[in-house]
Scaffold this active site. Structure first.
Site, PDB file in Angstrom:
ATOM      1  N   ASP A 122      -7.959  -5.139  -0.530  1.00 16.00           N
ATOM      2  CA  ASP A 122      -8.505  -6.428  -1.652  1.00 16.00           C
ATOM      3  C   ASP A 122      -8.481  -7.580  -0.987  1.00 16.00           C
ATOM      4  O   ASP A 122      -8.304  -8.680  -1.918  1.00 16.00           O
ATOM      5  CB  ASP A 122      -7.710  -6.374  -2.596  1.00 16.00           C
ATOM      6  N   HIS A 124       0.307  -1.191   0.262  1.00 12.70           N
ATOM      7  CA  HIS A 124       0.050  -0.493   0.090  1.00 12.70           C
ATOM      8  C   HIS A 124       0.919   1.386   0.502  1.00 12.70           C
ATOM      9  O   HIS A 124       1.912   0.699   0.466  1.00 12.70           O
ATOM     10  CB  HIS A 124      -0.717  -0.105   1.277  1.00 12.70           C
TER      11      HIS A 124
END
Ligand code: CMC
Length: 429
Positions: free
Chosen positions: A364, A307
């Site tokens: 996700d 991320h």
């Protein structure tokens, strides 16, 4: 704490203001730098650039903190409905019962689609990706509600546009799904709440109603809430950028849907399941995929990992992992993909490559396991993300509009192309 920063350029010192946020985040305001020095700043991928000030969502990637309007996301996910969360993000406070009822009622009234709009679904290839259709449909709403295209909308116009978008996005999503499986549209029902109504439009048939399961509704509630906002991510920045030209909310959010589609952003949830399926099909050797992700000669990345801002853990992923485990247990499902996901996570988290780069599972990584258990096909996963992110996109568009200092977004560049040269006719080239 410094209230000014200094920069020395060509031997001359310039003072720049320091901006401090309510959580003590600090920024050097470089907006006058070019006017004073002729220099700009260069920041590939905007990794170190604040594009605006915002009071919607706070996140601290080092500490794994995420808060909506000051409330920890863990508390919101435990106690709120998705609609309450949407209200909070858009209007800044948790709603009173009257405000909540009014907000919910505005959705119920807007859930249907204009009958002409249904024709679009027939024209789209059955195998076409649902995100293409979602973006087109969201933008097309502008044609059906011309009274909501005022570039300087009133509070009432903004409220009506937000209700159209929040309500219709799930109808459009359900229609898209039914088109892809060759089934006819099931209209929304006024007696059902937001998530049950969505499940009804997805899975009921004209002669048999889908049986609403509270466990499923609750899992979806948690997922939608956890996707509801994430400050200046790629799609939200897109919504702000497009909206900064005074493009209407439908057009701006349609652009956000396209940005979300990319596999490095919201499209990663579909990619994760495809990766897990492939690992499963090839015998379940997770180490092989960890090694491939580390290989400098391969473009492969571990999808659902890493991320831009979280460098410790993604608080959303923690909740979703538990939610996936609980849902499968309650539904009595054993999905081998969940086992593979857990093995892959364990293998990556003890690997030097991932440790050094601070790569952790993101939002996700486990969400697809939940969607799959509910019966939502993988091509629809990013559409689910879009339904969840709708309140955030609306809140940011509204915040930008209400900020008297908002300007059209127009970054600069450092030109590295050819310097001036003279035209050569084709016969002499
Ligand atoms: N697998 C393997 N290596 C990775 C991964 C990954 N998933 N993510 C980053 N790296 C490596 C990358 O190769 C680079 O290595 P090096 O320093 O040797 O060049 C280093 O880690 C830093 O990566 P980056 O690409 O510079 O980081 P970024 O902040 O630009 O990208 C990201 C963030 C999310 C795009 C990236 O981590 C990624 O591609 N992850 C996989 C896709 C994914 O899961 N996306 C969903 C993001 S969360 C939900 C959302 O907001 O949409």
């Amino acid at each position: 704490m410094a209230d000014k920063a200094q920069i020395i350029i060509e031997g001359k010192t310039y003072e720049l203001p320091v901006i401090v946020g309510t959580e003590n985040e600090r920024a050097v305001d470089i907006s006058k730098l070019r006017a004073e020095t002729s220099y700009i700043t260069l920041d590939n991928g905007f990794g170190n650039t604040g594009a605006c000030t915002s009071a919607i969502t706070f996140l601290d990637g080092e500490l794994g903190i995420l808060r909506y309007r000051g409330f920890p996301v863990e508390q919101i996910a435990e106690h709120c409905t998705f609609i309450e969360t949407a209200y909070l993000l858009i209007y800044g406070e948790l709603p009173t019962q009257t405000q909540l009822d009014d907000f919910s009622n505005s959705f119920t009234k807007q859930a249907g689609l204009h009958k002409d709009m249904l024709n679009f679904f027939d024209g789209y290839p059955k195998s076409g990706h649902p995100m293409g259709l979602l973006s087109a449909m969201v933008c097309s709403l502008s044609g059906y509600y011309p009274e909501l295209l005022n570039p300087e909308p009133s509070q009432d116009e903004m409220k009506r546009t937000a209700a159209q978008l929040l309500s219709k996005v799930r109808t459009i999503a359900a229609c898209t799904y039914r088109k892809s499986v060759g089934q006819t549209f099931v209209p929304p029902r006024e007696d059902l709440k937001y998530i049950p109504n969505f499940l009804h439009m997805m899975f009921s048939s004209p002669n048999k109603d889908y049986k609403i399961d509270d466990t499923v509704v609750d899992a979806l509630r948690v997922l939608l809430i956890l996707h509801a906002d994430h400050e200046q991510n790629c799609s939200t920045s897109t919504v702000r950028l497009v909206g900064s030209s005074w493009a209407n909310m439908f057009a701006s959010i349609s652009a956000g849907v396209c940005a979300l589609w990319g596999p490095l952003h919201g499209g990663a949830n579909q990619e994760v399941i495809e990766m897990l399926e492939e690992i499963h099909k090839n015998g379940g050797n997770v180490q092989q995929y960890v090694d491939k992700a580390k290989d400098p000669n391969s473009n492969f990345r571990l999808m659902g990992f890493g991320h831009r801002v979280y460098k410790n853990f993604d608080p959303r992923a923690k909740i979703i992992k538990k939610c996936a485990d609980d849902l499968l247990n309650k539904m009595g499902i054993h999905d081998p993909l969940l086992d593979i996901a857990m093995q892959l996570e364990a293998a990556a988290l003890k690997d030097e490559y991932f440790i050094k780069r601070k790569l952790y599972p993101n939002v996700d990584f486990y969400s697809g396991i939940i969607y799959k258990a509910i019966g939502i096909p993988k091509e629809m996963f990013t559409v689910m993300f879009a339904i969840g992110r709708m309140p955030g996109w609306i809140a940011h568009w509204k915040e930008m509009k209400e900020n008297p200092n908002s300007k059209i977004c127009r970054p600069r560049q450092i030109y590295v192309g050819k310097t001036k040269r003279d035209f050569v006719p084709v016969t002499s080239r």
